[in-house]
Design a protein around this motif. Structure first.
Motif, PDB file in Angstrom:
ATOM      1  N   UNK A 159      52.836  44.627  30.104  1.00 22.82           N
ATOM      2  CA  UNK A 159      52.865  43.197  29.771  1.00 22.82           C
ATOM      3  C   UNK A 159      53.686  42.960  28.493  1.00 22.82           C
ATOM      4  N   UNK A 160      53.376  43.744  27.458  1.00 21.57           N
ATOM      5  CA  UNK A 160      54.086  43.565  26.193  1.00 21.57           C
ATOM      6  C   UNK A 160      55.571  43.860  26.343  1.00 21.57           C
ATOM      7  N   UNK A 161      55.898  44.896  27.134  1.00 21.82           N
ATOM      8  CA  UNK A 161      57.307  45.269  27.317  1.00 21.82           C
ATOM      9  C   UNK A 161      58.083  44.136  27.980  1.00 21.82           C
ATOM     10  N   UNK A 162      57.490  43.530  29.003  1.00 25.65           N
ATOM     11  CA  UNK A 162      58.174  42.425  29.678  1.00 25.65           C
ATOM     12  C   UNK A 162      58.364  41.259  28.709  1.00 25.65           C
ATOM     13  N   UNK A 163      57.293  40.919  27.983  1.00 23.57           N
ATOM     14  CA  UNK A 163      57.376  39.800  27.041  1.00 23.57           C
ATOM     15  C   UNK A 163      58.447  40.081  25.989  1.00 23.57           C
ATOM     16  N   UNK A 164      58.484  41.314  25.511  1.00 23.90           N
ATOM     17  CA  UNK A 164      59.466  41.685  24.491  1.00 23.90           C
ATOM     18  C   UNK A 164      60.890  41.558  25.019  1.00 23.90           C
TER      19      UNK A 164
END
Lengths: 321, 268
Positions: free
Chosen positions: A41-46
């Motif tokens: 999730x964080x990777x996509x948002x980043x």
């Protein structure tokens, strides 16, 4: 370190190294899966956020309220798409929540004989298994022609009415915001009804008996005890459905008309953030890609906001009950 | 079977059952219950597991109607009215005949709203705050909760929850309170509190209580019915009343050997 010797029956009080290893290994494996989901999730948002930076720097928060999306002049604003996303999703909820919760009630109480109820539960859940491109096709060839007459009646009857009339201010065509909203309602119906039904079924029998024991009728029991007790589960289902509606791409892209011209009318052709992304990504470059990323980030944010609001709603209602 | 109930018969009778058989489908769960339950007294049902005492008590407020295969043979009269006559509305029956269950079952609402639930259903127009306070006081719970009426009823301890449920039942001012093992899930101190409460409540209410606890029956009740269970050749277990009499008779000089053995703890 051996604490004890084995018993006389030849059974071992010791655990083997393999058994201990499996115990520990299982813990680390599940922990890794759990943390992995968060990292994805964080990777996509980043990634999305980083790619959106040029557009954010150029247009700032004005991106959210500006209505032009003009790749020729490289000027972008996403209000039309934000409005389209919110209107189609809200319309879908407005139609699907009462029906979905109603379906859940019928399928959780003993209104129907089990022989009829079980297949119905299954069929409602099967609605969720239909691919969204099929919904899109069905919308184009069945739903749109079917709705043309009623939509025209709405247009003729309400177009002149102040305030409300602006929702019906353009003549309906075969594509438009309203068809997308209705198809979304059908698509999210099984999510709402399946999750609401689970929540209703999970209400302990003791509460039902308590209400009946106090002289409540079936309806009073249902509306004053069972549904309030299942409320957080039902809201959870509605939120999941709303997330689906806001992100749904294929069926909406096929039905909404993909116009970037702003119009408040439900009968006008419009677009949503996801339909915009689907339509433009293939040929976009430079600032346009960055702006599409910015729009995706906005969709991300909207979904997050909706989920936070839902959490607040649930905790507020819990205290009140 | 008509036990010696001269004293009971002299007072008013609230329930009278007449050759009551209770069925789930074709399975006969309880047979031949003929008894009278007197007004303003505590009547206890005791007996081993599966003897049908809970099944019988749930007939008195027609709660068994919720089970589709359930039906009865014979009659149950409530103050002379046939409870299972076709023109009797079970919802109205349950408004007069309250029930407290084995497992405390407060609604996931505030303490206040738990109590006010029944009166609101019945369209109570008076001072709700006063009624809530009076009901909680009657259930000996006021000192525990007076400062937190707005907090969740489900956050109370088990014993407090059960007294909340009793207060909730009292709030609709029923005629009868049925209690199905109300102390089964409580610790000994909470149990004693509920038992004390029973003595106060019988001034105004008729109480029927199912209990597994023989000390409880002998301490608290005025009349006791001992149920037993018998298996037929197909292995189906049917409950029946062995003996029904004043509580001191049942516990000190029962007429049946089975009763004697059960109350002295030799089986069950």
């Amino acid at each position: 370190m051996a604490l004890a010797t084995d018993n006389t029956q030849g059974m071992s009080w010791h655990r083997t190294a393999t058994s201990r290893f499996l115990d520990k290994g299982f813990f680390w494996l599940t922990a890794a899966f759990g943390i992995g989901v968060g990292i994805i999730l964080l990777a996509i948002a980043f990634q999305v956020g980083r790619d959106a930076i040029p557009s954010i720097q150029k247009f700032g928060l004005g991106f959210l309220t500006a209505t032009r999306w003009n790749p020729v002049e490289d000027i972008y604003g996403a209000w039309t798409q934000i409005y389209g996303t919110l209107v189609t999703s809200f319309m879908a909820l407005l139609l699907a929540v009462p029906v979905g919760v109603g379906v859940a009630i019928v399928l959780s109480e003993d209104f129907l004989p089990p022989r009829l109820q079980k297949p119905l539960v299954f069929m409602v859940e099967l609605l969720a298994a239909i691919p969204s491109v099929v919904y899109g096709l069905w919308g184009i060839f069945v739903l749109a022609p079917l709705l043309q007459g009623p939509a025209m009646w709405f247009y003729k009857t309400f177009a002149g009415v102040p305030v409300l009339g602006s929702l019906f201010s353009t003549p309906p065509t075969g594509r438009g915001v309203y068809i997308a909203g209705i198809i979304l309602a059908i698509m999210i119906l099984p999510i709402i009804s399946a999750i609401s039904r689970d929540a209703l079924v999970a209400v302990p029998l003791e509460l039902r008996q308590a209400a009946y024991g106090l002289g409540a009728s079936r309806w009073e029991t249902l509306f004053r005890v069972i549904i309030p007790a299942a409320f957080s589960g039902i809201v959870g289902g509605v939120m999941l459905a709303l997330g689906r509606a806001m992100g749904e791409t294929m069926a909406v892209t096929m039905l909404i008309g993909n116009s970037s011209n702003p119009s408040p009318s439900l009968f006008a052709q419009g677009s949503t953030i996801s339909s915009l992304l689907a339509n433009q990504f293939a040929e976009a470059d430079g600032l346009q890609v960055s702006s599409l990323m910015y729009a995706a980030l906005v969709l991300f944010g909207l979904t997050l906001l909706v989920n936070i609001l839902a959490e607040l709603l649930v905790s507020r209602v819990k205290l009140k009950m | 079977m008509t036990p010696n109930l001269e004293s009971a018969l002299q007072t008013d009778t609230v329930f009278r059952t007449d050759n009551l058989d209770i069925y789930y489908g074709s399975f006969k769960a309880v047979r031949d219950v003929t008894m009278e339950i007197p007004k303003n007294a505590i009547t206890a049902f005791i007996g081993p597991s599966g003897c049908g005492k809970s099944t019988v008590i749930r007939c008195f407020n027609r709660l068994n109607d919720l089970i589709k295969s359930f039906h009865i043979d014979g009659k149950i009269f409530y103050k002379g009215q046939d409870l299972y006559a076709s023109d009797v509305d079970p919802v109205e029956v349950r408004r007069q005949i309250g029930m407290v269950f084995q497992k405390p079952n407060p609604f996931p609402k505030s303490i206040y709203d738990n109590i006010a639930f029944g009166p609101r259903l019945l369209g109570y127009k008076g001072d709700m705050d006063e009624l809530v306070e009076r009901s909680i006081k009657s259930a000996a719970l006021w000192d525990d909760v007076k400062d937190k009426l707005k907090s969740l009823g489900t956050d109370l301890s088990g014993g407090q929850q059960q007294r909340l449920c009793i207060a909730r039942a009292i709030a609709v001012q029923p005629d009868v309170i049925l209690m199905d093992e109300p102390c089964a899930a409580l610790d000994p101190i909470s149990t004693l509190k509920v038992e004390d409460l029973l003595q106060e409540l019988k001034e105004n209410y008729t109480i029927v209580i199912v209990t597994h606890n023989m000390q409880q029956a002998s301490r608290s009740s005025d009349y006791t019915a001992f149920f037993n269970v018998q298996a037929n050749e197909k292995g189906q277990r049917t409950g029946y009343i062995v003996e029904y009499d004043r509580t001191e008779v049942i516990f000190q000089s029962p007429k049946h050997k089975a009763t004697q053995e059960y109350v002295s703890g030799r089986f069950g």
